[in-house]
Design a protein around this motif. Structure first.
Motif, PDB file in Angstrom:
ATOM      1  N   THR A 260      -2.485  -8.331  -6.662  1.00  0.00           N
ATOM      2  CA  THR A 260      -2.387  -7.385  -7.780  1.00  0.00           C
ATOM      3  C   THR A 260      -2.980  -6.020  -7.420  1.00  0.00           C
ATOM      4  O   THR A 260      -2.846  -5.067  -8.159  1.00  0.00           O
ATOM      5  CB  THR A 260      -3.134  -7.916  -9.026  1.00  0.00           C
ATOM      6  OG1 THR A 260      -4.539  -7.993  -8.690  1.00  0.00           O
ATOM      7  CG2 THR A 260      -2.639  -9.295  -9.436  1.00  0.00           C
ATOM      8  N   ASN A 261      -3.691  -5.950  -6.314  1.00  0.00           N
ATOM      9  CA  ASN A 261      -4.336  -4.687  -5.946  1.00  0.00           C
ATOM     10  C   ASN A 261      -4.375  -4.549  -4.420  1.00  0.00           C
ATOM     11  O   ASN A 261      -5.373  -4.863  -3.785  1.00  0.00           O
ATOM     12  CB  ASN A 261      -5.755  -4.663  -6.548  1.00  0.00           C
ATOM     13  CG  ASN A 261      -6.505  -3.392  -6.190  1.00  0.00           C
ATOM     14  OD1 ASN A 261      -5.931  -2.459  -5.612  1.00  0.00           O
ATOM     15  ND2 ASN A 261      -7.790  -3.360  -6.509  1.00  0.00           N
ATOM     16  N   PRO A 262      -3.282  -4.071  -3.823  1.00  0.00           N
ATOM     17  CA  PRO A 262      -3.153  -4.046  -2.362  1.00  0.00           C
ATOM     18  C   PRO A 262      -4.211  -3.179  -1.668  1.00  0.00           C
ATOM     19  O   PRO A 262      -4.448  -3.342  -0.470  1.00  0.00           O
ATOM     20  CB  PRO A 262      -1.765  -3.456  -2.121  1.00  0.00           C
ATOM     21  CG  PRO A 262      -1.056  -3.541  -3.413  1.00  0.00           C
ATOM     22  CD  PRO A 262      -2.076  -3.588  -4.512  1.00  0.00           C
TER      23      PRO A 262
ATOM     24  N   GLY B 199     -15.034   0.578  -0.336  1.00  0.00           N
ATOM     25  CA  GLY B 199     -14.719   1.884  -0.910  1.00  0.00           C
ATOM     26  C   GLY B 199     -13.421   2.448  -0.362  1.00  0.00           C
ATOM     27  O   GLY B 199     -12.958   3.480  -0.836  1.00  0.00           O
ATOM     28  N   THR B 200     -12.838   1.851   0.628  1.00  0.00           N
ATOM     29  CA  THR B 200     -11.533   2.288   1.130  1.00  0.00           C
ATOM     30  C   THR B 200     -10.810   1.164   1.864  1.00  0.00           C
ATOM     31  O   THR B 200     -11.403   0.496   2.707  1.00  0.00           O
ATOM     32  CB  THR B 200     -11.643   3.498   2.080  1.00  0.00           C
ATOM     33  OG1 THR B 200     -10.357   3.663   2.715  1.00  0.00           O
ATOM     34  CG2 THR B 200     -12.687   3.302   3.151  1.00  0.00           C
ATOM     35  N   HIS B 201      -9.526   1.038   1.555  1.00  0.00           N
ATOM     36  CA  HIS B 201      -8.712   0.025   2.243  1.00  0.00           C
ATOM     37  C   HIS B 201      -8.569   0.339   3.723  1.00  0.00           C
ATOM     38  O   HIS B 201      -8.233  -0.520   4.519  1.00  0.00           O
ATOM     39  CB  HIS B 201      -7.334  -0.072   1.575  1.00  0.00           C
ATOM     40  CG  HIS B 201      -6.601   1.240   1.546  1.00  0.00           C
ATOM     41  ND1 HIS B 201      -6.995   2.286   0.753  1.00  0.00           N
ATOM     42  CD2 HIS B 201      -5.534   1.684   2.257  1.00  0.00           C
ATOM     43  CE1 HIS B 201      -6.189   3.309   0.945  1.00  0.00           C
ATOM     44  NE2 HIS B 201      -5.299   2.978   1.868  1.00  0.00           N
TER      45      HIS B 201
ATOM     46  N   GLN C 182       0.805  -1.224   0.000  1.00  0.00           N
ATOM     47  CA  GLN C 182       0.000   0.000   0.000  1.00  0.00           C
ATOM     48  C   GLN C 182       0.840   1.278   0.000  1.00  0.00           C
ATOM     49  O   GLN C 182       0.346   2.358   0.290  1.00  0.00           O
ATOM     50  CB  GLN C 182      -0.972   0.023   1.184  1.00  0.00           C
ATOM     51  CG  GLN C 182      -2.001  -1.094   1.122  1.00  0.00           C
ATOM     52  CD  GLN C 182      -2.934  -1.115   2.320  1.00  0.00           C
ATOM     53  OE1 GLN C 182      -2.668  -0.490   3.354  1.00  0.00           O
ATOM     54  NE2 GLN C 182      -4.036  -1.847   2.203  1.00  0.00           N
ATOM     55  N   GLY C 183       2.152   1.131  -0.283  1.00  0.00           N
ATOM     56  CA  GLY C 183       3.002   2.321  -0.433  1.00  0.00           C
ATOM     57  C   GLY C 183       3.592   2.868   0.857  1.00  0.00           C
ATOM     58  O   GLY C 183       4.124   3.990   0.853  1.00  0.00           O
TER      59      GLY C 183
END
Ligand code: RAM
Length: 514
Positions: free
Chosen positions: A482-484, A490-492, A41-42
């Motif tokens: 592929t999509n952390p 609507g929000t991680h 997630q950066g």
């Protein structure tokens, strides 16, 4: 009330309520959050230049902050002491706290515009105290590894010390996990099993919660998987029994149980119906009797389990297909998944498990009408999704791991067919893969059912070790390499990162003799 004994069942559940075990843990270091495009997630955490010794003596003015790392995910209450560096404080003291399971929660701001759940699930808190010195235990329980503390509005006339910070962790099982793995595992598998048990432990409160950060309630789908993992580790079967009685106790006036329930202030039906969940109650009950030999509970609750099946079969239409419109069949988070073959297989699997349980309990005649349905249900499912196809597919031609898993669990596909279909499906780029750990579990369970233990193990290792590599020490609700930031909400930031249904690797290892 539909069942005459519902009040008694709630009393049985109450008598089984565990006393939570409490243990205190100190933070292990101070950290800071650093942006890192290569990290999950950066964001990643790294050691702060300041250390815990600094915190012991530091005097803090307005707008200062630090982040504590407790070294491992915990669920519990924060304790701390605040003192003034003078003999007075001429204004209230305010602290902003953020409890975080993952680094992103410490640093990102929630944009509520497209969010489907309350922002109050975010674990941020503000505390205000009037008089110093004070020793506090926060009233609310949080799920966290990190805590960010920020001082707010401290007047320049004095500064504060914040010390003796600790987490009073709670669960219905002890916090130590290492000795809970009763079989030998390689180092890599051991790390997965530990995270699996930490996840389970932190969800084991006075019920099996789905996530101690968010929802914090009892869901049948999650319970079934937690009970499996519990059966090879903590073996806290009274907690499973309590949850089975709670669901029976809150069933509605038709006898249908909700897919989740609220435990407090008194147990209540959450009026939430993911229809595959009440069907899975049967399997959960059957597993419980198998794990414990507690046939008395099986006898008492079998009629409730059968009633769920009866009510769910009423959603079959004249053509034998289950109604999908205006009904929530959960199965998986992936909306693109064609659920019809999954539901057909799942219902057959649940009916079979009820029949086997009834036979074991000497109550076969009670389940006879269901037993008689199995050949016809199987024939129909085969003709719709299996016959003439190299790999099972839905009416629209969709091939999915979910359909394969549930048709295999229902033995609509025999083990040989299932094995060769799986090998083909694995190579099909268009096959819809599980959208999260819950359905992934059922794919692996189906592989184990048909004797493909090595394949189950191989896939479990790839899937769950990916989560460890992302920095987790508990397993999350949503996982998509592929999509952390994938989230159903609507929000991680509102995803749960210590989630019940992701705790099953320890069970998979136990089945496969890893
Ligand atoms: C969510 C929770 C829970 C799950 C249901 C279907 O709100 O994550 O674990 O069982 O959805």
């Amino acid at each position: 009330m539909f069942y005459p004994n519902q009040t008694k069942w709630l009393e049985t559940a109450e008598a089984l309520k565990p006393t939570l075990l409490k243990e205190t843990f100190l933070p292990t270091r101070l950290v800071k959050v650093v942006a890192d495009s290569a990290a999950f997630q950066g964001w990643r955490v790294e050691a702060d230049q300041r250390d815990l010794a600094w915190l012991e003596t530091a005097t803090l003015g307005d707008g200062e902050s630090f982040i504590l790392d407790f070294g491992e995910h915990r669920v519990g209450r924060l304790q701390l002491r605040i003192e003034s560096d003078r003999s007075f404080n001429d204004a209230p003291i305010r602290l902003k706290l953020i409890f975080a399971e993952i680094p992103a929660e410490l640093t990102e701001t929630l944009d509520t515009s497209n969010v489907s759940l309350s922002r109050n699930w975010l674990q941020d808190e503000q505390i205000t105290v009037d008089e110093l010195p004070v020793s506090l235990t926060l009233s609310r329980r949080f799920a966290f590894r990190y805590v960010r503390v920020e001082t707010v509005g401290i007047p320049s006339a004095f500064r504060i010390h914040i010390r003796d910070i600790a987490c009073e962790a709670s669960a219905s099982v002890p916090q130590a996990i290492k000795h809970m793995i009763p079989f030998h595992l390689s180092t890599g598998d051991h790390s997965i099993a530990e995270a699996s048990l930490r996840t389970l432990r932190d969800c084991m409160q006075t019920v099996f919660e789905d996530g101690p950060k968010r929802d914090r309630r009892l869901w049948i789908g999650d319970l079934r998987l937690q009970a499996l993992a519990n059966s090879v580790s903590y073996r806290h079967f009274d907690l499973v029994k309590r949850c089975l009685y709670l669901f029976a106790g809150v069933a509605d006036d038709k006898g249908l149980m909700p897919s989740c329930l609220y435990e407090t202030p008194t147990p209540r039906n959450a009026q939430c119906f993911a229809m595959d969940y009440p069907a899975l109650y049967t399997v959960t009950l059957s597993d419980y009797v198998m794990h414990t030999g507690d046939e008395a509970t099986g006898r008492e609750l079998l009629p409730v389990a059968l009633r769920q099946l009866e009510l769910l079969l009423a959603y079959r239409q004249a053509d034998g297909l289950y109604q999908l419109k205006n009904i929530w069949w959960f199965i998986d988070w992936d909306d693109s998944l064609d659920r019809q073959p999954c539901i057909q297989g799942l219902m057959i699997c649940c009916i079979k498990s009820a029949v086997v349980l009834a036979q074991r309990l000497g109550m076969a005649e009670m389940a006879e009408k269901f037993a008689r349905m199995i050949p016809e249900l199987t024939r129909l499912a085969r003709s719709l999704f299996v016959d003439g196809k190299p790999v099972p597919a839905s009416a629209s031609g969709q091939v999915s791991w979910g359909a394969w898993a549930w048709l295999t669990k229902g033995v609509v596909l025999n083990p040989e067919e299932a094995a060769s279909a799986f090998d083909r499906m694995r190579l099909l780029p268009g096959a819809v893969k599980p959208g999260g750990p819950y359905l992934m579990h059922y794919c692996l369970e189906a592989l184990i059912d048909i004797g493909r233990k090595e394949t189950a193990l191989e896939l479990a290792r790839i899937y769950w070790s990916g989560m460890l590599a992302a920095g987790f020490d508990t397993f999350p609700e949503v996982w998509d390499i592929t999509n952390p930031k994938r989230s159903p909400y609507g929000t991680h930031l509102l995803n749960s990162y210590c989630h019940a249904w992701s705790c099953t690797p320890v069970w998979i290892f136990a089945q496969t003799g890893a």
